[in-house]
Design an enzyme around this catalytic site. Structure first.
Site, PDB file in Angstrom:
ATOM      1  CG  ASP A  77      -1.899   1.056   1.322  1.00 41.52           C
ATOM      2  OD1 ASP A  77      -1.907   1.910   0.430  1.00 41.52           O
ATOM      3  OD2 ASP A  77      -2.671   1.097   2.293  1.00 41.52           O
TER       4      ASP A  77
ATOM      5  CE  LYS B 145      -4.631  -1.001  -1.064  1.00 42.84           C
ATOM      6  NZ  LYS B 145      -5.097  -0.547   0.277  1.00 42.84           N
TER       7      LYS B 145
END
Ligand code: IMP
Length: 168
Positions: free
Chosen positions: A96, A124
């Site tokens: 992330d 991500k």
């Protein structure tokens, strides 16, 4: 919750990743280091598709509470293997912010492995702050919170077979 990646899509991508890894490490015996808890299902499926010898170890990191990163990384369980001079592949469920992976890479490189590669099932990419490449990526996803296939929401939902996004 809405399904984002189906069980079938995951299975097929895990097979492809295992082939890429097997091709790259042919003739070698890498140590796959799973990042607990989230990677346990991905790692279990991935190693069973590899066609090379490998070893498995785990490291446990914490940086999340609920759906938010708390901004600092804590090492909860270190690896057991001696990785000096070995080929290492970090197996992560999701990248992330990149905080965890920056920490892990620095820490494991400190033990002087022969090589260090990173595999993540989900990436991500738009929000991750990394100044290095990720070697093997399953799926790039946008910045939304996802659960299932090992990924949790407050320790639950890890057992779902597909990956779902949480709709507010
Ligand atoms: P990072 O340090 O921000 O890159 O976050 C990495 C870790 O946060 C992962 O290993 C997961 O444990 C957790 N995480 C980040 N995003 C999600 C998500 O969407 N669902 C579940 N866990 C997540």
């Amino acid at each position: 919750m809405k399904e984002l990646i189906s069980e079938k899509q995951i299975k097929s991508r895990v097979k492809e990743l295992a082939k890429e890894i097997s091709d790259k490490y042919r003739g070698k015996t890498p140590i796959l280091i799973g990042v607990l808890n989230g990677s346990f299902i991905f790692l279990a499926d991935l190693v069973r598709e590899l066609t090379i010898e490998c070893e498995v170890d785990f490291i446990k990191i914490s940086s999340y509470e609920g759906t938010r990163s708390v901004g600092t990384v804590h090492l909860l369980k270190d690896i057991s293997a001696d990785i000096t001079g070995r080929d290492i592949i970090i197996i992560e469920d999701i990248i992330d912010s990149g905080l965890t992976m920056n920490f892990l890479k620095t820490r494991l490189e400190g033990a002087n492995p022969a090589s260090l590669a990173i595999t993540t099932l989900l990436f991500k990419k738009e929000v991750a702050r990394l100044n290095f490449m990720i070697d093997f990526v399953g799926f790039e996803i946008s910045s939304e919170y996802v659960v299932g296939y090992g990924l949790d929401l407050n320790q639950k939902k890890r057992n779902l077979k597909s990956i779902f996004r949480i709709e507010q």
